[in-house]
Design a protein around this motif. Structure first.
Motif, mmCIF file in Angstrom:
data_model
loop_
_atom_site.group_PDB
_atom_site.id
_atom_site.type_symbol
_atom_site.label_atom_id
_atom_site.label_comp_id
_atom_site.label_asym_id
_atom_site.label_seq_id
_atom_site.Cartn_x
_atom_site.Cartn_y
_atom_site.Cartn_z
ATOM 1 N N ALA A 114 0.839 -1.209 0.000
ATOM 2 C CA ALA A 114 0.000 0.000 0.000
ATOM 3 C C ALA A 114 0.867 1.250 0.000
ATOM 4 O O ALA A 114 0.551 2.241 -0.679
ATOM 5 C CB ALA A 114 -0.922 -0.004 1.207
ATOM 6 N N GLY A 115 1.983 1.226 0.726
ATOM 7 C CA GLY A 115 2.893 2.369 0.731
ATOM 8 C C GLY A 115 3.503 2.624 -0.632
ATOM 9 O O GLY A 115 3.607 3.776 -1.072
ATOM 10 N N TYR A 116 3.883 1.560 -1.331
ATOM 11 C CA TYR A 116 4.441 1.732 -2.677
ATOM 12 C C TYR A 116 3.387 2.251 -3.663
ATOM 13 O O TYR A 116 3.696 3.073 -4.525
ATOM 14 C CB TYR A 116 5.051 0.425 -3.182
ATOM 15 N N VAL A 117 2.157 1.780 -3.530
ATOM 16 C CA VAL A 117 1.088 2.273 -4.415
ATOM 17 C C VAL A 117 0.839 3.756 -4.165
ATOM 18 O O VAL A 117 0.745 4.558 -5.110
ATOM 19 C CB VAL A 117 -0.200 1.443 -4.215
ATOM 20 N N LEU A 118 0.756 4.146 -2.894
ATOM 21 C CA LEU A 118 0.557 5.568 -2.578
ATOM 22 C C LEU A 118 1.750 6.408 -3.032
ATOM 23 O O LEU A 118 1.569 7.538 -3.505
ATOM 24 C CB LEU A 118 0.325 5.751 -1.082
ATOM 25 N N THR A 119 2.949 5.864 -2.894
ATOM 26 C CA THR A 119 4.145 6.568 -3.373
ATOM 27 C C THR A 119 4.051 6.841 -4.864
ATOM 28 O O THR A 119 4.313 7.959 -5.321
ATOM 29 C CB THR A 119 5.406 5.739 -3.074
ATOM 30 N N ALA A 120 3.660 5.839 -5.630
ATOM 31 C CA ALA A 120 3.541 6.013 -7.079
ATOM 32 C C ALA A 120 2.469 7.038 -7.429
ATOM 33 O O ALA A 120 2.686 7.915 -8.273
ATOM 34 C CB ALA A 120 3.227 4.669 -7.737
ATOM 35 N N LEU A 121 1.321 6.956 -6.763
ATOM 36 C CA LEU A 121 0.230 7.895 -7.065
ATOM 37 C C LEU A 121 0.617 9.333 -6.715
ATOM 38 O O LEU A 121 0.350 10.266 -7.491
ATOM 39 C CB LEU A 121 -1.037 7.486 -6.313
ATOM 40 N N LEU A 122 1.245 9.528 -5.553
ATOM 41 C CA LEU A 122 1.660 10.877 -5.165
ATOM 42 C C LEU A 122 2.747 11.420 -6.089
ATOM 43 O O LEU A 122 2.730 12.597 -6.449
ATOM 44 C CB LEU A 122 2.162 10.878 -3.722
#
Length: 194
Positions: free
Chosen positions: A84-92
């Motif tokens: 989830a952290g990597y997904v949020l990192t990519a989106l941000l």
């Protein structure tokens, strides 16, 4: 026929009307040449999030797991958080790269700030009540009380919705920890204990 003086006064009145009609004051003038980093300082947040996710991932990969451990095991939830952290990192990162946020010119404006002591009191009181009542009420009720108090502090005025959502979330967390991980959270009065 208008004189030069009255014409100048008329232009000044039009400029004042435009200034008053512009929300937030005057429109900032474009700055000189800017670098690629202008407006992209928000990239610090995804960088920190990526570092934390990497820390979790390394911890999961290097964790010694006893043989015969049943699913989901001790690395399951940390891996979910890392993904989830990597997904949020990519989106941000995509957000800040596509639409940089330039700060507005604040030289002509002043901002008033204040502390919302009511919100602080609700949140701190909720944490205190949670800490003092978790053994008696149990995780589900104490966590629901904490959720409701924090929601109230942040301005929610829908107590029935808040307490319903709080009970649902705290029950889901209770089940995830007790059934999924085999950890014992206090059951309190709902479990028959005092």
């Amino acid at each position: 026929m208008s004189t030069p003086t009255s014409n100048t006064v008329h232009r000044a009145e039009i400029a004042e009307e435009r200034h008053a009609q512009t929300p937030g004051g005057p429109v900032p003038q474009p700055r000189g040449r800017s670098s690629w980093w202008d407006g992209r300082s928000g990239l610090v947040v995804p960088a920190v999030l990526a570092a934390f996710s990497t820390y979790l991932l390394i911890g999961c990969l290097t964790m010694e797991i006893p043989e015969g451990t049943d699913f989901p095991g001790p690395t399951f939830y940390p891996l979910i958080l890392a993904v989830a952290g990597y997904v949020l990192t990519a989106l941000l990162t995509v957000h800040y790269l596509r639409s940089p946020e330039h700060p507005e010119e604040t030289s002509q404006r002043t901002w008033r700030t204040h502390s919302d002591w009511s919100a602080v009191a609700w949140a701190a009181g909720g944490f205190l009540a949670f800490a003092l009542t978790i053994e008696v009420l149990g995780w589900i009720l104490a966590a629901a009380l904490l959720f409701w108090a924090v929601a109230r502090g942040f301005g929610s005025r829908r107590p029935l919705f808040d307490i319903t959502l709080a009970l649902l979330v705290s029950s889901a967390i209770y089940l995830a920890f007790t059934v999924g991980l085999g950890l014992n959270l206090p059951s309190g009065i709902l479990g028959g204990g005092l």
